[in-house]
Design an enzyme around this catalytic site. Structure first.
Site, PDB file in Angstrom:
ATOM      1  N   GLY A  84       0.822  -1.216   0.000  1.00  0.00           N
ATOM      2  CA  GLY A  84       0.000   0.000   0.000  1.00  0.00           C
ATOM      3  C   GLY A  84       0.844   1.248   0.000  1.00  0.00           C
ATOM      4  O   GLY A  84       0.624   2.162   0.799  1.00  0.00           O
ATOM      5  N   TYR A  93     -12.459  -2.274  12.325  1.00  0.00           N
ATOM      6  CA  TYR A  93     -11.095  -1.763  12.117  1.00  0.00           C
ATOM      7  C   TYR A  93     -10.305  -1.845  13.427  1.00  0.00           C
ATOM      8  O   TYR A  93      -9.176  -2.352  13.459  1.00  0.00           O
ATOM      9  CB  TYR A  93     -11.178  -0.315  11.631  1.00  0.00           C
ATOM     10  CG  TYR A  93      -9.857   0.404  11.474  1.00  0.00           C
ATOM     11  CD1 TYR A  93      -9.089   0.237  10.327  1.00  0.00           C
ATOM     12  CD2 TYR A  93      -9.385   1.270  12.460  1.00  0.00           C
ATOM     13  CE1 TYR A  93      -7.885   0.911  10.177  1.00  0.00           C
ATOM     14  CE2 TYR A  93      -8.186   1.946  12.309  1.00  0.00           C
ATOM     15  CZ  TYR A  93      -7.435   1.766  11.161  1.00  0.00           C
ATOM     16  OH  TYR A  93      -6.242   2.432  11.018  1.00  0.00           O
ATOM     17  N   ASP A 117      -3.471  -7.086  -4.776  1.00  0.00           N
ATOM     18  CA  ASP A 117      -4.405  -6.901  -3.667  1.00  0.00           C
ATOM     19  C   ASP A 117      -3.890  -7.788  -2.523  1.00  0.00           C
ATOM     20  O   ASP A 117      -3.953  -9.017  -2.611  1.00  0.00           O
ATOM     21  CB  ASP A 117      -5.803  -7.333  -4.124  1.00  0.00           C
ATOM     22  CG  ASP A 117      -6.823  -7.332  -2.996  1.00  0.00           C
ATOM     23  OD1 ASP A 117      -6.423  -7.186  -1.821  1.00  0.00           O
ATOM     24  OD2 ASP A 117      -8.020  -7.493  -3.294  1.00  0.00           O
TER      25      ASP A 117
END
Ligand code: NAP
Length: 245
Positions: free
Chosen positions: A9, A154, A61
């Site tokens: 990322g 999260y 991904d």
């Protein structure tokens, strides 16, 4: 001696800043991205031109085992060893608890936890065999002060990531250091909608440093953790939130 780093990322936000700083400090880098191809390619060009190290971008991904396998194959086709792994890619979807589903949990956990486990398992083993490695997982201070029910999945994924960090540190001891960095509010796209100027001002008031953090604030601590100055730091979660209680 130059090191080889893989940052997940890294097309935007904190991951991008980590890639820039490590490259500046003479690391060759692999910039992983998922959707932001242009940003990743521009970053790689900037790094090559300005820091003279090897840099490559690769789409994967990192919530998918198959795509992680492809990323790993690519990484070891470019470098004999991966010395530094930064598990940075993460998502945070705001939603009321009443509307939150188990599928939402699975999506968040697939990237923030399961992908980190799978990638670290493969690369950590190879680091162990080469007798050197540094892994840094990007957690969140929500993992410790998890009081935002709208990010319930999260927060849980990042708490689990802290636990994973410690177990991996034990698993790959003594050759691989595995640590986590837990940022507080950092000014990136992730908070674009949430952090209006008013909210920034309000949140800054309850931070000891009286400001929202920058990606650089996090990257500097990651840079320390992957350096030999932090050889005796292992299995830790380092909070980088400007002082929030
Ligand atoms: P961001 O600005 O939203 O950037 C997210 C990055 O992750 C992008 O480069 C994105 O790449 C990549 N990404 C998303 N899904 C991916 C996937 N499935 N596979 C590969 N890459 C993927 O986020 P950020 O604020 O920089 O956050 C980075 C990390 O810091 C996350 O783990 C986050 O939880 C953590 N963190 C952030 C804050 C904060 O306040 N910002 C606070 C605490 C912790 P593409 O654009 O190419 O898809």
């Amino acid at each position: 001696m130059s090191r080889n780093a893989l940052i997940t990322g890294a097309s935007r936000g904190i991951g991008k800043e980590i890639a820039l700083l490590l490259a500046k400090e003479r690391c060759n880098v692999i910039v992983n991205y998922n959707n932001s191809k242009k940003e990743a390619e521009e970053l790689v060009e900037f790094i090559k031109q300005n820091y003279g190290v090897e840099a490559y971008s690769f789409k994967a991904d990192v919530s998918s085992e198959k795509e992680i396998d492809q990323l790993v194959d690519f990484a070891y086709s470019k470098f004999k060893n991966i010395d530094i792994l930064i598990n940075n890619a993460g998502i945070c979807i705001d939603k009321e608890v009443a509307d939150r589903t188990v599928s939402d949990f699975l999506k968040t956990f697939s990237l923030n936890l399961f992908g980190v486990f799978y990638l670290s398992k493969i690369i950590g083993k190879r680091m162990f065999e080469s007798k050197f490695g540094k892994i840094v997982n990007i957690s969140s201070n929500n993992s410790i002060n998890g009081f935002y029910p709208t990010t319930i999945d999260y927060d849980a994924s990042k708490s689990a990531l802290n636990s994973l960090t410690k177990n991996l540190a034990v698993e790959f001891s003594p050759f691989v250091n595995v640590n986590a960095v837990a940022p507080g509010w950092i000014d990136t796209d992730m908070n674009k909608e949430l952090l209006t100027e008013d909210i920034k001002e309000m949140e800054s008031e309850r931070i000891l440093k009286k400001r929202i953090g920058s990606p650089r604030d996090v990257a500097e601590v990651v840079s320390f953790l992957v350096s030999n100055k932090a050889d005796y730091v292992d299995g830790q979660v380092i909070v980088v939130d400007g002082g929030m209680f």
